[in-house]
Design an enzyme around this catalytic site. Structure first.
Site, short mmCIF file in Angstrom:
data_model
loop_
_atom_site.label_atom_id
_atom_site.label_comp_id
_atom_site.label_asym_id
_atom_site.label_seq_id
_atom_site.Cartn_x
_atom_site.Cartn_y
_atom_site.Cartn_z
N GLY A 50 11.09 29.16 19.63
CA GLY A 50 10.79 30.52 19.68
C GLY A 50 10.75 31.10 18.35
CB SER A 52 5.85 31.70 15.70
OG SER A 52 5.87 32.14 17.02
N GLY A 54 9.67 37.67 15.22
CA GLY A 54 10.82 38.21 15.73
C GLY A 54 11.97 37.43 15.14
CE1 TYR A 55 17.32 39.83 15.11
CE2 TYR A 55 17.01 40.84 17.31
CZ TYR A 55 17.66 40.87 16.11
OH TYR A 55 18.35 42.05 15.91
CB ALA A 116 9.32 26.18 24.50
CG LEU A 143 11.84 30.21 24.30
CD1 LEU A 143 11.42 29.39 25.65
CD2 LEU A 143 10.59 30.27 23.31
CB ALA A 144 10.90 37.05 23.79
CE1 TYR A 239 16.70 44.31 26.84
CE2 TYR A 239 18.84 43.44 27.36
CZ TYR A 239 17.78 43.25 26.78
OH TYR A 239 17.50 42.12 26.27
CB VAL A 278 10.25 46.91 15.29
CG1 VAL A 278 8.89 47.14 16.08
CG2 VAL A 278 10.89 48.34 14.99
P1 NAD Z 1 9.29 37.71 20.11
O1 NAD Z 1 8.43 38.14 21.17
O2 NAD Z 1 9.15 38.29 18.58
O3 NAD Z 1 9.37 36.32 19.74
C1 NAD Z 1 9.39 35.36 20.90
C2 NAD Z 1 9.06 33.71 20.21
O4 NAD Z 1 8.99 32.98 21.62
C3 NAD Z 1 7.86 33.57 19.68
O5 NAD Z 1 8.05 32.68 18.78
C4 NAD Z 1 6.88 32.78 20.80
O6 NAD Z 1 5.95 32.18 20.19
C5 NAD Z 1 7.79 32.31 21.43
N1 NAD Z 1 7.47 31.95 22.86
C6 NAD Z 1 7.23 32.94 23.88
N2 NAD Z 1 6.77 31.89 24.97
C7 NAD Z 1 7.00 30.70 24.63
C8 NAD Z 1 6.69 29.64 25.15
N3 NAD Z 1 6.18 29.65 26.75
N4 NAD Z 1 6.79 28.31 24.64
C9 NAD Z 1 7.09 28.25 23.26
N5 NAD Z 1 7.29 29.49 22.64
C10 NAD Z 1 7.22 30.50 23.34
O7 NAD Z 1 10.87 38.15 20.77
P2 NAD Z 1 12.22 38.68 19.96
O8 NAD Z 1 12.42 40.08 20.19
O9 NAD Z 1 12.40 37.95 18.63
O10 NAD Z 1 13.32 37.94 21.08
C11 NAD Z 1 13.85 36.71 20.80
C12 NAD Z 1 14.95 36.57 21.58
O11 NAD Z 1 15.95 37.69 21.09
C13 NAD Z 1 15.04 37.03 22.96
O12 NAD Z 1 15.94 36.46 23.76
C14 NAD Z 1 15.35 38.53 23.09
O13 NAD Z 1 15.98 38.99 24.30
C15 NAD Z 1 16.58 38.51 22.15
N6 NAD Z 1 16.76 39.91 21.40
C16 NAD Z 1 15.75 40.69 20.78
C17 NAD Z 1 16.26 41.78 20.45
C18 NAD Z 1 15.28 43.16 19.99
O14 NAD Z 1 15.57 44.17 19.80
N7 NAD Z 1 14.05 42.46 19.84
C19 NAD Z 1 17.68 42.26 20.29
C20 NAD Z 1 18.37 41.32 20.70
C21 NAD Z 1 18.12 40.11 21.58
#
Ligand code: NAD
Length: 400
Positions: A50, A52, A54-55, A116, A143-144, A239, A278
């Site tokens: 995951g 590309s 966000g986190y 993935a 992953l999300a 949540y 965000v």
């Molecule tokens: P995001 O949507 O920015 O990133 C998701 C990533 O997953 C991307 O790189 C996407 O390409 C990849 N992805 C999605 N489906 C896929 C698949 N089938 N195969 C391969 N790659 C795939 O999301 P995010 O907010 O960065 O979330 C990442 C994690 O962080 C999650 O577990 C989320 O719950 C957790 N999190 C997020 C926050 C927040 O505020 N955004 C806070 C705490 C925890």
């Protein structure tokens, strides 16, 4: 080759276009933050699932530019096709590789685009690790996704963002129109809860770790971390106590099983509870964008604000510097500042009075919207958005 002027096209909580030059500016901003910090020591080869946006992207940047670590990035992104731009994560990955070539010669980046959740991608990643790195010493699971095809049964699961047990009634913001309104969301069915756990729970993380362990590509003492969220009471109904929270609770079970499995190699498994930021994933959750808008205002006033990159650089620094805050359940608490009592007292005090009329003054809603547009490469002052830009960019399999 296709040059065109790219404008944002927003549909609900998604932008269907992405600006390649703007996405590169976004990546450079994160790289610059990391390069200003103290280097991180002790991590050499990192797999980010995951990677590309966000986190996950911030984790990859923190590892590569903060620790000079080789990275394998796995993501599911769309290349440009005809007059459609590529997805933001595609352009982010192009930019990540460009920055790496410029700043960190010899540091490798292996790029794998595909599902993935599938066995095929797991096998492809293992082969790539064997060929280019030998072993990895950190696996980040970030992953999300709204859906998952189960690799053994072929069943397709769709996650939902709903309360469980009882109907939710509360306040949210329509980010298309900047309107604060009440929302009523019926509780999820048992089937919807199970499907959300199947998509966002711990099974796939465990399958990844089993596959990597069995293939012998985890280094002695390897670590793995998956990301979670808890948040304050005012978001719990949707949540922590909602379908997504059930999936996150399932991670707590998976981490125990992974810890047991990694014992023979002295490996460690962690859940890191991160701060609300965000991202494409968080913008889809009811209530959360309004909460984030208010939270940002409060945390900025208290000089505590962090985005993805600040969080991930701090996580790796603390994880490899031996000073991570671990709670009684064994989780790393990167949400320590978000959940500080003074922060949450201020959020809870302002929340009931939020309306459409005071949204722009009482919260950091404008910064929220700007942050959302930045995810797709829009709103960077140095980018000339009137200029046609090349949209068909390639990501090589391997760089470095
Ligand atoms: P995001 O949507 O920015 O990133 C998701 C990533 O997953 C991307 O790189 C996407 O390409 C990849 N992805 C999605 N489906 C896929 C698949 N089938 N195969 C391969 N790659 C795939 O999301 P995010 O907010 O960065 O979330 C990442 C994690 O962080 C999650 O577990 C989320 O719950 C957790 N999190 C997020 C926050 C927040 O505020 N955004 C806070 C705490 C925890």
């Amino acid at each position: 080759m296709a040059k065109s002027v790219v404008d944002p096209r927003i549909k609900g909580f998604i932008c269907t276009t992405a600006h390649p030059v703007g996405c590169a500016a976004h990546v450079r901003e994160q790289v610059a933050h990391v390069r200003k910090q103290k280097p991180i020591e002790g991590v050499r080869n990192v797999l980010v699932i995951g990677a590309s946006t966000g986190y996950g992207l911030a984790s990859r940047i923190a590892a590569a530019f903060g620790a000079n670590a080789n990275t394998v990035g796995v993501y599911f992104e769309r290349p440009a096709q005809g007059d459609r731009t590529a997805s933001a994560g595609w352009y982010n990955t192009v930019a990540f590789n460009d920055e790496l070539r410029k700043n960190c010669p010899g540091v490798k980046s292996i790029n794998i685009n595909g599902d993935a959740f599938s066995d095929v991608i797991k096998t492809q990643v293992i082969e790539a690790i064997k060929k280019s790195l030998g072993k990895v010493d950190l696996v980040v699971y970030s992953l999300a996704s709204p859906r998952r095809t189960h690799p053994k049964t072929g069943q397709v699961f769709h996650s939902v963002l709903k309360p469980t047990g009882q109907t939710f009634q509360g306040k949210t913001v329509n980010t298309d129109r900047g309107i604060v309104h009440d929302v009523t969301i019926d509780p999820a069915t048992e089937e919807e809860i199970a499907a959300t756990v199947a998509v966002m729970g711990g099974e796939d993380w465990q399958l990844w770790m089993e596959a990597l362990h069995e293939a012998g590509v985890l280094a002695q003492g390897a670590r793995t971390v998956a990301y979670s969220y808890i948040g304050p009471e005012l978001t719990w109904a949707i949540y922590k106590d909602g379908t997504i929270g059930r999936a996150k609770a399932d991670l707590d079970l998976a981490v125990q099983r992974i810890r047991k499995m990694l014992k023979p190699i002295q490996g460690q498994a962690f859940i890191s509870v991160n701060k609300a930021v965000v991202t494409q994933a968080s913008s889809a959750i009811p209530v959360v964008p309004l909460y984030i808008s208010l939270l940002f205002k409060v945390m900025k006033q208290m000089h505590l604000h962090e985005g993805c990159i600040e969080q991930m650089h701090r996580l790796f620094s603390e994880l490899y510097g031996g000073k991570a805050t671990i709670d009684e359940a064994g989780r790393i608490r990167m949400d320590d500042r978000e959940l500080r009592e003074d922060v949450q007292v201020a959020v809870a005090a302002a929340w009931p009075a939020l309306t459409t009329e005071n949204l722009h003054t009482e919260t950091d809603y404008d910064a929220y919207i700007a942050g959302f547009l930045k995810l797709f490469g829009f709103g960077f002052p140095d980018v000339d958005y009137a200029q046609p830009v090349e949209t068909e960019l390639e990501i090589g399999d391997e760089n470095g």
